[in-house]
Design an enzyme around this catalytic site. Structure first.
Site, PDB file in Angstrom:
ATOM      1  N   TYR A 138      -0.277  -1.488  -5.911  1.00 56.88           N
ATOM      2  CA  TYR A 138      -1.092  -1.859  -4.749  1.00 56.88           C
ATOM      3  C   TYR A 138      -1.608  -0.607  -4.049  1.00 56.88           C
ATOM      4  O   TYR A 138      -2.781  -0.542  -3.641  1.00 56.88           O
ATOM      5  CB  TYR A 138      -0.265  -2.710  -3.798  1.00 56.88           C
ATOM      6  CG  TYR A 138      -1.017  -3.192  -2.586  1.00 56.88           C
ATOM      7  CD1 TYR A 138      -2.125  -4.015  -2.712  1.00 56.88           C
ATOM      8  CD2 TYR A 138      -0.599  -2.839  -1.301  1.00 56.88           C
ATOM      9  CE1 TYR A 138      -2.805  -4.478  -1.596  1.00 56.88           C
ATOM     10  CE2 TYR A 138      -1.277  -3.290  -0.183  1.00 56.88           C
ATOM     11  CZ  TYR A 138      -2.383  -4.106  -0.336  1.00 56.88           C
ATOM     12  OH  TYR A 138      -3.060  -4.551   0.784  1.00 56.88           O
ATOM     13  N   SER A 144      -6.281  -0.713   3.499  1.00 57.91           N
ATOM     14  CA  SER A 144      -4.911  -0.919   3.960  1.00 57.91           C
ATOM     15  C   SER A 144      -4.337   0.442   4.285  1.00 57.91           C
ATOM     16  O   SER A 144      -4.794   1.471   3.761  1.00 57.91           O
ATOM     17  CB  SER A 144      -4.079  -1.592   2.851  1.00 57.91           C
ATOM     18  OG  SER A 144      -2.698  -1.540   3.139  1.00 57.91           O
TER      19      SER A 144
END
Length: 257
Positions: A155, A142
């Protein structure tokens, strides 16, 4: 180089929805036999039926990538499918937007388990076959794995781990006939990612994309993965960052209205 006598095989984790399901469709359409894994068995079987009805080769296997023993059993199951040409480590996810000061360590542990250790488990189980097949290993990280933002600590930490895993593995495998590709998506609108992150609050999930004319779709990322793995064997796409035009960084997004 191995002479192929059958369709190449691609294993996709987290294939029951979103980017994983879209990747299964795109790779199947590109001629791959796809092995689909995820925890939601009903959705896996529905996707498998969809693909086989369209004339593609697809197999479903319910799997929790954080369960190392189950992953090793899955690797044995794959014996009957011969060489593994592509592994797409897609299983992942985010939970919560709390600050570092207030976050629940259990949420951080869950995110690390699936995004990092889950990727490690499947990679270790299938890597010998990928090398033997002169194959390709894909890690879905990501843009969170490349830059931080408030409220994303757990995250971000997990996706930094996935990024480092891919980068280190590429160094360690240098000289061996296997490619390591990292795809780092930015803002992608899928049916479940933001909803899970906001613990089922649909309004907060919708607000993530409010005013963004064209966030990326799961198909955009699946098409990118298919393009990357289909390059000639000597071409390695080390790291490919994919964002919508409206997103300049993790925290700068153009919103209309």
């Amino acid at each position: 180089m191995r002479t192929r006598t059958a369709a190449p095989t691609a294993v996709i984790t987290g294939a029951s929805s979103g980017i994983g399901a879209a990747t299964a469709r795109h790779l199947a359409a590109a001629g791959y036999r796809v092995v689909l894994t995820a925890r939601r068995e009903d959705r896996l079987h529905a996707l498998t039926e969809e693909l086989t009805a369209a004339g593609h080769q697809a197999v479903a296997y319910a799997l929790d990538v954080t369960d190392r023993a189950a992953v090793m059993t899955f690797a044995v199951f794959l014996d009957e499918y011969g060489p593994i040409d592509v592994l797409v480590n897609n299983a992942g996810g985010a939970i919560g937007t709390e600050t570092v000061a207030t976050a629940d360590p259990a949420d951080w542990r869950t995110m690390y388990d699936v995004n990092v250790l889950g990727t490690l488990n499947v990679t270790q189980a299938l890597l010998p076959r990928l090398v033997k097949a002169e194959g390709t290993l894909v890690v879905l990280s990501s843009t969170a794995g490349l830059a931080t933002y408030e409220g994303g600590g757990g995250y971000v930490a997990a996706k930094h781990g996935a990024h480092v895993l891919a980068e280190t593995l590429r160094l360690e495998l240098c000289g061996q006939p296997v490619r390591v590709i990292e795809i780092a998506p930015g803002m992608v609108r899928t049916e479940g990612f933001a909803l899970t992150r906001y613990r089922g609050d649909q309004d907060k999930a919708d607000a993530v994309y409010a005013g963004v004319a064209d966030p990326l779709t799961a198909d955009d990322i699946a098409e990118t993965i298919t393009w990357a793995v289909s390059r000639p064997p000597h071409v390695n796409v080390d790291l490919l960052v994919v964002r919508p035009r409206a997103q300049a960084s993790n925290y700068k997004v153009h919103r209309e209205g």
